[in-house]
Design a protein around this motif. Sequence first.
Motif, PDB file in Angstrom:
ATOM      1  N   GLN A 224      21.574  12.508  28.701  1.00  0.00           N
ATOM      2  CA  GLN A 224      21.231  12.951  30.051  1.00  0.00           C
ATOM      3  C   GLN A 224      20.278  14.139  30.017  1.00  0.00           C
ATOM      4  O   GLN A 224      19.333  14.222  30.815  1.00  0.00           O
ATOM      5  CB  GLN A 224      22.503  13.326  30.825  1.00  0.00           C
ATOM      6  CG  GLN A 224      23.390  12.153  31.193  1.00  0.00           C
ATOM      7  CD  GLN A 224      22.773  11.241  32.244  1.00  0.00           C
ATOM      8  OE1 GLN A 224      21.824  11.614  32.932  1.00  0.00           O
ATOM      9  NE2 GLN A 224      23.305  10.032  32.369  1.00  0.00           N
ATOM     10  N   ALA A 225      20.516  15.065  29.083  1.00  0.00           N
ATOM     11  CA  ALA A 225      19.627  16.227  28.962  1.00  0.00           C
ATOM     12  C   ALA A 225      18.218  15.784  28.600  1.00  0.00           C
ATOM     13  O   ALA A 225      17.227  16.250  29.190  1.00  0.00           O
ATOM     14  CB  ALA A 225      20.173  17.194  27.919  1.00  0.00           C
ATOM     15  N   LYS A 226      18.102  14.876  27.633  1.00  0.00           N
ATOM     16  CA  LYS A 226      16.784  14.378  27.237  1.00  0.00           C
ATOM     17  C   LYS A 226      16.085  13.669  28.399  1.00  0.00           C
ATOM     18  O   LYS A 226      14.876  13.835  28.622  1.00  0.00           O
ATOM     19  CB  LYS A 226      16.923  13.410  26.055  1.00  0.00           C
ATOM     20  CG  LYS A 226      17.336  14.052  24.739  1.00  0.00           C
ATOM     21  CD  LYS A 226      16.220  14.900  24.179  1.00  0.00           C
ATOM     22  CE  LYS A 226      16.513  15.366  22.765  1.00  0.00           C
ATOM     23  NZ  LYS A 226      15.491  16.326  22.279  1.00  0.00           N
ATOM     24  N   SER A 227      16.848  12.875  29.135  1.00  0.00           N
ATOM     25  CA  SER A 227      16.254  12.068  30.207  1.00  0.00           C
ATOM     26  C   SER A 227      15.718  12.923  31.349  1.00  0.00           C
ATOM     27  O   SER A 227      14.891  12.456  32.142  1.00  0.00           O
ATOM     28  CB  SER A 227      17.284  11.074  30.751  1.00  0.00           C
ATOM     29  OG  SER A 227      18.306  11.738  31.484  1.00  0.00           O
ATOM     30  N   ARG A 228      16.168  14.177  31.442  1.00  0.00           N
ATOM     31  CA  ARG A 228      15.699  15.050  32.527  1.00  0.00           C
ATOM     32  C   ARG A 228      14.203  15.327  32.437  1.00  0.00           C
ATOM     33  O   ARG A 228      13.591  15.744  33.421  1.00  0.00           O
ATOM     34  CB  ARG A 228      16.482  16.369  32.516  1.00  0.00           C
ATOM     35  CG  ARG A 228      17.930  16.197  32.957  1.00  0.00           C
ATOM     36  CD  ARG A 228      18.628  17.532  33.207  1.00  0.00           C
ATOM     37  NE  ARG A 228      20.010  17.281  33.590  1.00  0.00           N
ATOM     38  CZ  ARG A 228      21.057  17.493  32.812  1.00  0.00           C
ATOM     39  NH1 ARG A 228      20.880  17.985  31.597  1.00  0.00           N
ATOM     40  NH2 ARG A 228      22.280  17.232  33.224  1.00  0.00           N
ATOM     41  N   LEU A 229      13.626  15.098  31.271  1.00  0.00           N
ATOM     42  CA  LEU A 229      12.185  15.283  31.145  1.00  0.00           C
ATOM     43  C   LEU A 229      11.437  14.450  32.182  1.00  0.00           C
ATOM     44  O   LEU A 229      10.461  14.903  32.787  1.00  0.00           O
ATOM     45  CB  LEU A 229      11.726  14.899  29.732  1.00  0.00           C
ATOM     46  CG  LEU A 229      10.202  14.814  29.524  1.00  0.00           C
ATOM     47  CD1 LEU A 229       9.545  16.155  29.805  1.00  0.00           C
ATOM     48  CD2 LEU A 229       9.878  14.343  28.116  1.00  0.00           C
ATOM     49  N   PHE A 230      11.912  13.215  32.416  1.00  0.00           N
ATOM     50  CA  PHE A 230      11.139  12.287  33.233  1.00  0.00           C
ATOM     51  C   PHE A 230      11.282  12.549  34.732  1.00  0.00           C
ATOM     52  O   PHE A 230      10.594  11.925  35.539  1.00  0.00           O
ATOM     53  CB  PHE A 230      11.498  10.858  32.839  1.00  0.00           C
ATOM     54  CG  PHE A 230      11.188  10.609  31.393  1.00  0.00           C
ATOM     55  CD1 PHE A 230       9.888  10.374  30.983  1.00  0.00           C
ATOM     56  CD2 PHE A 230      12.184  10.701  30.428  1.00  0.00           C
ATOM     57  CE1 PHE A 230       9.582  10.206  29.642  1.00  0.00           C
ATOM     58  CE2 PHE A 230      11.890  10.537  29.083  1.00  0.00           C
ATOM     59  CZ  PHE A 230      10.584  10.290  28.687  1.00  0.00           C
ATOM     60  N   ALA A 231      12.138  13.509  35.071  1.00  0.00           N
ATOM     61  CA  ALA A 231      12.195  13.965  36.465  1.00  0.00           C
ATOM     62  C   ALA A 231      11.037  14.903  36.781  1.00  0.00           C
ATOM     63  O   ALA A 231      10.748  15.161  37.956  1.00  0.00           O
ATOM     64  CB  ALA A 231      13.522  14.666  36.734  1.00  0.00           C
TER      65      ALA A 231
END
Length: 486
Positions: A224-231
């Motif tokens: 989830q932390a990594k995926s926050r980049l794409f926000a």
Amino acid sequence: MLYMHDLLQESGLMRFLPTALTRIPLSGLFLHTHGMTPGGLFVIKASPRYTEADLISKAFACGAVVVLKEGETVEFQRVEKGWIVSIPRILDQLLSLCDYFYPNRPDHTVAVTGTNGKTSVVHFLSQLWGWAGYPWATLGTIGALSSRPDFHFQTASLTTPDVVSTARFFHQADECGIQYAAVEASSHGLDQKRLGKGPFEVGIWTNFSQDHLDYHKTFQAYWQAKSRLFAIVAKYAIVHASVPDQDQLFEICRKKKVAVSLYGNPSCPAFYQPLKIQPDGAVIHIQIESFQWQGFIPLMGLFQYDNLVAALYAFYLMGGSLSKVGPFLGSITAPKGRLEYAGSHEGGRVYIDYAHSPDALKKVLETLRLHTKGKVGVIFGCGGDRDVGKRLFMGRVASDYADWAIVTNDNPRTEDPWKIAMDILKGCLKGELIFDRAEAIQKGIERLNQGDILLIAGKGHEQGQIVEDQIMPFCDLQQARQWLSL
């Protein structure tokens, strides 16, 4: 030049400001005293090492004229060297403060996340931009670098610095006429919003494997932390085909209207194929959509060819000409401390690498096996006060993929080095324990024979060994070359 009046006029706090405070000019916004300029506005964050009083004193000593700190109510205190301002939820306002102080960004920005490979992708991008004649700047594990000699930027030694430093990096780059910038996005940095609001033109996710579970606790939280980049990505997401839970990632990007492209295998629009592995690199075929290139790449490691493909794809999506940079690919270099050649002894070669996670160590050892018919040895350790769970797996990787291993110290910090070593040796039954890292390097080099390879893993470019709260000067490359020169 900004004033306190400018910063707080929309916050509802203006009616509380003393007139004298509204007229104070502010040179910049800072979360750390490192690199602070006289006349700065310093924001206090909770610190395990310093009291609030210590931080206030240090800030004023380094040139701050206003210190902002957390408070239940709005309060102002005039002191000898400036003002102390207490404001509720001050950290929630940091992103807005960054926008006020550092509003500018280069036209083209890239953020790279992944358990491994961030530094290499950013480094490769800088070379591609340089060959294309684009002014560039990068920020990450090995510091701030730029093609412009007039660009000078100092920050703390973190993969992703604090949100203020990151905003200042982009602002200063833009002011220097830099049009292209890339940063590394660590999971800690993304979780703590150190990259601010963005937006980034391109976001890259290189891979995903175990690391930092001391902080994130679970793989799901880490993902989830990594995926926050794409926000905070505006146009393009470039994701390695091995990254899990792609449906969730695609949904995040769909809501943001961000185009997602996979890379890493022949079913993707961007991939490489190895044609001939050689001792110092490989002949490979690269395809980026309709562009194709074939030739020798002087890089060690299949994972590095993946990283190069990611950089090439980002370069292409941002409008770069692949045919223009293609003739230069045969001279591409790896970043410092990433499978860096240290020298040879008795016909055996020595390499330095930053690998400090189970997956990274596995990939590097697999790579070295491809480049030799001799034995492969490894010297490694695990950091103290960090992910305890990975130590067993690091040991197993060394035991499974190396012919012999020496377990040694690697930034024990405040933890007992003996406990760290025992955790590793539970998985590394063939491991020899030598606590002193310099001695371990000496003994490892002495074991080399014709055709062998020694990997000194874990520290890479680092110039120190962290013991307790002290950083002792230490460089794997210097130590290795010292023994190799005897």
